[in-house]
Design a protein around this motif. Structure first.
Motif, PDB file in Angstrom:
ATOM      1  N   GLY A 128      79.084   3.053  79.837  1.00 46.41           N
ATOM      2  CA  GLY A 128      79.566   3.837  80.668  1.00 46.41           C
ATOM      3  C   GLY A 128      78.656   4.685  81.385  1.00 46.41           C
ATOM      4  O   GLY A 128      78.445   4.893  82.468  1.00 46.41           O
ATOM      5  N   ASP A 131      76.671   2.621  83.846  1.00 51.33           N
ATOM      6  CA  ASP A 131      77.758   2.249  84.953  1.00 51.33           C
ATOM      7  C   ASP A 131      77.980   3.574  85.915  1.00 51.33           C
ATOM      8  O   ASP A 131      77.573   3.509  87.202  1.00 51.33           O
ATOM      9  N   GLN A 132      78.056   4.723  85.219  1.00 49.65           N
ATOM     10  CA  GLN A 132      78.448   5.942  86.039  1.00 49.65           C
ATOM     11  C   GLN A 132      77.314   6.943  86.177  1.00 49.65           C
ATOM     12  O   GLN A 132      77.507   7.778  87.210  1.00 49.65           O
ATOM     13  N   VAL A 133      76.283   7.026  85.627  1.00 51.00           N
ATOM     14  CA  VAL A 133      75.496   7.948  85.746  1.00 51.00           C
ATOM     15  C   VAL A 133      74.026   7.161  85.871  1.00 51.00           C
ATOM     16  O   VAL A 133      73.422   7.931  86.883  1.00 51.00           O
ATOM     17  N   HIS A 135      73.448   4.397  87.159  1.00 53.86           N
ATOM     18  CA  HIS A 135      73.770   3.448  88.319  1.00 53.86           C
ATOM     19  C   HIS A 135      72.755   2.276  88.283  1.00 53.86           C
ATOM     20  O   HIS A 135      72.142   1.895  89.207  1.00 53.86           O
ATOM     21  N   ARG A 159      89.715  -1.232  79.897  1.00 53.65           N
ATOM     22  CA  ARG A 159      89.011  -0.224  80.789  1.00 53.65           C
ATOM     23  C   ARG A 159      87.528  -1.120  80.938  1.00 53.65           C
ATOM     24  O   ARG A 159      86.532  -0.833  81.953  1.00 53.65           O
ATOM     25  N   SER A 163      85.534  -2.089  84.658  1.00 57.80           N
ATOM     26  CA  SER A 163      84.488  -1.610  84.646  1.00 57.80           C
ATOM     27  C   SER A 163      83.329  -2.849  84.876  1.00 57.80           C
ATOM     28  O   SER A 163      82.248  -2.872  85.652  1.00 57.80           O
ATOM     29  N   GLU A 166      83.441  -4.507  88.341  1.00 59.30           N
ATOM     30  CA  GLU A 166      83.271  -3.614  89.083  1.00 59.30           C
ATOM     31  C   GLU A 166      81.263  -3.403  88.989  1.00 59.30           C
ATOM     32  O   GLU A 166      80.561  -3.508  90.129  1.00 59.30           O
TER      33      GLU A 166
END
Length: 184
Positions: A128, A131-133, A135, A159, A163, A166
């Motif tokens: 995560g 993925d989210q922070v 990038h 999830r 993910s 994506e």
């Protein structure tokens, strides 16, 4: 002319009713939501606990209240006093993540993984974070794949699958952008 008188009369009646309504409410004070402070729950009494357990208890209490700086201090104190495991490292990593220190978060998640390679939450959080922070879709995809390989039926598996899709799409876009940049 009669319309003007009706308008003035309606205004006077409305203003009078408003004045009476406000005047009546002055005798019954209503607390303003901004004035009423929420009752703060005191921290747990840790006086009977050994120092390491007291620090961990206070760390978890602050974590639950999203008081990240205090949670960080207490987790670090618990670690220095001997409570050092994958759960503590992962929670400390989350605190760093939520205080905009993603590289420190990654370091804690990786320490958790070294302590316990089967620690599901630390691997999920690594994926995560990439993925989210951070990038970084390539590293995120690798971490999601590893998560699904190790924990295919875990609560976070759906999830992780979403993910991963994506991240793979983001990875493909990055490769195409690089090809265009270098002229291929």
């Amino acid at each position: 002319m009669p319309f003007a008188l009706i308008g003035i009369a309606a205004f006077a009646i409305g203003a009078g009713a408003m004045w009476l309504g406000l005047r009546g409410s002055e005798s019954k004070p209503h607390p303003s939501p901004a004035v009423v402070a929420p009752v703060a729950e005191p921290p747990p009494d840790v006086s009977a606990l050994p120092p390491a357990n007291a620090a961990l208890s206070l760390a978890n209490w602050n974590y639950d209240r999203q008081n990240w700086p205090h949670a960080i201090d207490h987790y670090q104190q618990a670690i220095s006093l001997g409570i050092d495991n994958a759960d503590v490292r992962t929670d400390l990593g989350n605190c760093f993540r939520f205080t905009a220190a993603p590289l420190k978060a990654l370091e804690q998640y990786q320490l958790a993984r070294r302590q316990n390679p089967q620690h599901e939450n630390s691997l999920f959080n690594i994926a995560g974070l990439y993925d989210q922070v951070l990038h970084d879709p390539a590293k995120a995809a690798d971490a999601w794949r590893e998560y699904l390989r190790r924990f295919p039926t875990a609560a976070g598996a759906d999830r992780a699958r979403q993910s991963l899709g994506e991240a793979e799409l983001g990875e493909k876009h990055q490769v195409e952008a690089l090809k265009q940049l270098i002229g291929n």
